[in-house]
Design a protein around this motif. Structure first.
Motif, PDB file in Angstrom:
ATOM      1  N   ARG A 173       0.797  -1.264  -0.096  1.00 35.86           N
ATOM      2  CA  ARG A 173       0.077  -0.009  -0.089  1.00 35.86           C
ATOM      3  C   ARG A 173       0.768   1.122   0.068  1.00 35.86           C
ATOM      4  NH1 ARG A 173      -5.031   1.200   4.065  1.00 35.86           N
ATOM      5  NH2 ARG A 173      -6.003   2.718   2.807  1.00 35.86           N
ATOM      6  N   TYR A 200       1.387   3.331  -3.215  1.00 38.31           N
ATOM      7  CA  TYR A 200       0.187   3.641  -3.820  1.00 38.31           C
ATOM      8  C   TYR A 200      -0.564   4.865  -3.106  1.00 38.31           C
ATOM      9  CZ  TYR A 200       0.777  -1.270  -5.401  1.00 38.31           C
ATOM     10  OH  TYR A 200       1.195  -2.053  -5.797  1.00 38.31           O
ATOM     11  N   GLU A 201      -0.109   5.188  -1.873  1.00 37.01           N
ATOM     12  CA  GLU A 201      -0.854   6.203  -1.413  1.00 37.01           C
ATOM     13  C   GLU A 201       0.086   6.758  -0.313  1.00 37.01           C
ATOM     14  OE1 GLU A 201      -4.633   5.515   0.623  1.00 37.01           O
ATOM     15  OE2 GLU A 201      -4.823   3.433  -0.409  1.00 37.01           O
ATOM     16  N   GLY A 228      -3.772   8.826  -9.488  1.00 40.56           N
ATOM     17  CA  GLY A 228      -3.205   9.208  -8.486  1.00 40.56           C
ATOM     18  C   GLY A 228      -2.396  10.352  -8.278  1.00 40.56           C
ATOM     19  N   TYR A 235       2.139   4.756   6.709  1.00 39.86           N
ATOM     20  CA  TYR A 235       2.425   5.497   5.692  1.00 39.86           C
ATOM     21  C   TYR A 235       3.694   6.076   5.646  1.00 39.86           C
ATOM     22  CZ  TYR A 235      -2.531   5.009   4.593  1.00 39.86           C
ATOM     23  OH  TYR A 235      -3.630   4.668   4.150  1.00 39.86           O
ATOM     24  N   CYS A 294      -0.036  15.227  -1.068  1.00 43.57           N
ATOM     25  CA  CYS A 294      -0.173  14.014  -0.901  1.00 43.57           C
ATOM     26  C   CYS A 294      -0.506  13.253  -2.070  1.00 43.57           C
ATOM     27  CB  CYS A 294      -1.196  13.745   0.220  1.00 43.57           C
ATOM     28  SG  CYS A 294      -2.832  13.988  -0.263  1.00 43.57           S
ATOM     29  N   SER A 295      -0.764  12.081  -2.326  1.00 44.16           N
ATOM     30  CA  SER A 295      -1.290  11.451  -3.369  1.00 44.16           C
ATOM     31  C   SER A 295      -2.305  10.252  -2.993  1.00 44.16           C
ATOM     32  CB  SER A 295      -0.135  11.006  -4.508  1.00 44.16           C
ATOM     33  OG  SER A 295       0.741  10.160  -3.843  1.00 44.16           O
ATOM     34  N   THR A 296      -3.036   9.895  -3.820  1.00 44.73           N
ATOM     35  CA  THR A 296      -4.017   8.585  -3.371  1.00 44.73           C
ATOM     36  C   THR A 296      -3.747   7.506  -4.295  1.00 44.73           C
ATOM     37  OG1 THR A 296      -5.681   9.815  -5.206  1.00 44.73           O
ATOM     38  CG2 THR A 296      -5.754  10.550  -2.981  1.00 44.73           C
ATOM     39  N   ALA A 297      -4.360   6.623  -4.394  1.00 47.22           N
ATOM     40  CA  ALA A 297      -4.108   5.377  -5.292  1.00 47.22           C
ATOM     41  C   ALA A 297      -4.366   5.534  -6.609  1.00 47.22           C
ATOM     42  CB  ALA A 297      -5.029   4.114  -4.612  1.00 47.22           C
TER      43      ALA A 297
END
Length: 340
Positions: free
Chosen positions: A176, A179-180, A214, A236, A270-273
């Motif tokens: 994960r 990806y995030e 993302g 994270y 930030c960044s998301t999936a």
């Protein structure tokens, strides 16, 4: 060995994949942008210098999204990365960790197709792992130097904090953390002595970055607070203390192919999936006015442009590569992230 027919098929797959990635974003909507910067048409000598409005936007919001490159400018770097993907895939195949090399898959999708078979593909892709000639050429590309020079002036040094990141589709792997990425400032990974001068991050997606892929999310104006407290999240990594993050006013930093996010070291992002079918490849490069602290004094900074002392400029990637290999051979002297 490939037959001529198979080689031709691979070439067509490469071209088809690149064209698909190049034009897939024609209808991107730049959601949430405030005072969106003016687009700069390519082709003229000054095409990649920021306009007065863009420079004002950078200082007001802490970032600006600007057209710096033509998409074809990324092709040499993509091919260089692809060579390393191929070598890594063949090693994993030899070790029995993957069954399908996906040798004919285009740059936009091959990494994810391998990652879904084995997370082991993720290692060894950073800029300072590859230390490639084409990567260095992109770092010191005249278009990039014109863009960051609009903010830093004529004396430009490549900061040693530089990364290549692959974000495959979220269902193509199990890690994960790939990806995030949580809300953070780039100052969170530098020593405090570098806070006094501007460090410009040039977040450079090699295939564009849609919201679905993302892309970055950013908080305009927050940079004026300077560095804020970061904490360690066990899932994270390093992140801004959650109570310090505003709940609204976030900007979705969609990038068309060739666009770059230029931001201050104090701009939260930030960044998301990645919910698309294309791997989001990006280079995270940082630049500073020559002579200031880098925030990583034990790693090599590289003078890329100097009007005062042109002989100090590094043009040969072998010089940059040698400096990094010498630094990597020495013990790491301390912590990289600022926590607390």
């Amino acid at each position: 060995w490939r037959s001529p027919e198979r080689a031709a098929g691979a070439a067509r797959a490469w071209q088809d994949g690149w064209l698909a990635a190049k034009w897939a974003y024609a209808d991107f909507v730049h959601l949430g942008r405030k005072a969106s910067p003016r687009r700069i048409a390519g082709g003229s000598e000054d095409a990649t210098m920021l306009t007065t409005d863009q420079i004002a936007t950078f200082h007001r919001d802490g970032f600006v999204i600007a057209k710096v490159f033509d998409p074809d400018d990324f092709l040499p770097t993509q091919r260089e990365i692809s060579e390393h993907i191929d070598a890594r895939a063949r090693a994993l195949h030899h070790d029995g960790l993957i069954k399908d090399l996906h040798a004919d898959a285009p740059f936009a999708t091959r990494f994810g197709l391998i990652a879904v078979q084995s997370d082991e593909v993720h290692g060894g892709y950073d800029t300072t792992d590859i230390l490639g000639d084409k990567m260095f050429a992109l770092m010191r590309h005249p278009k990039m130097l014109k863009a960051v020079g609009s903010l830093l002036g004529d004396e430009i040094t490549l900061n040693p904090i530089q990364h290549l990141r692959a974000k495959p589709p979220a269902d193509q792997g199990r890690r994960r953390s790939h990806y995030e990425v949580p809300w953070h400032q780039d100052s969170g990974v530098t020593t405090p002595d570098s806070d006094a001068a501007l460090l410009v991050t040039a977040w450079t997606p090699l295939l564009g970055a849609s919201e679905e892929m993302g892309c970055l999310h950013l908080i305009p104006g927050f940079h004026r607070q300077g560095h804020v407290r970061h904490v360690s999240d066990p899932q994270y990594g390093t992140t801004i203390e959650p109570s310090r993050v505003p709940t609204d006013g976030h900007v979705i930093g969609v990038c068309q192919p060739g666009e770059v996010v230029l931001m201050s070291q104090f701009t939260p992002h930030c960044s998301t999936a990645n919910r698309s079918r294309i791997c989001r490849w990006s280079m995270d490069l940082r630049y500073q006015a020559s002579g200031g602290p880098s925030g990583r004094a034990w790693l090599p900074s590289t003078v890329l442009q100097s009007r005062r002392n042109p002989v100090s400029e590094v043009h040969d990637p072998a010089v940059w590569r040698r400096a990094w290999r010498e630094a990597q051979a020495k013990p790491n002297p301390g912590a990289k992230h600022r926590i607390g």
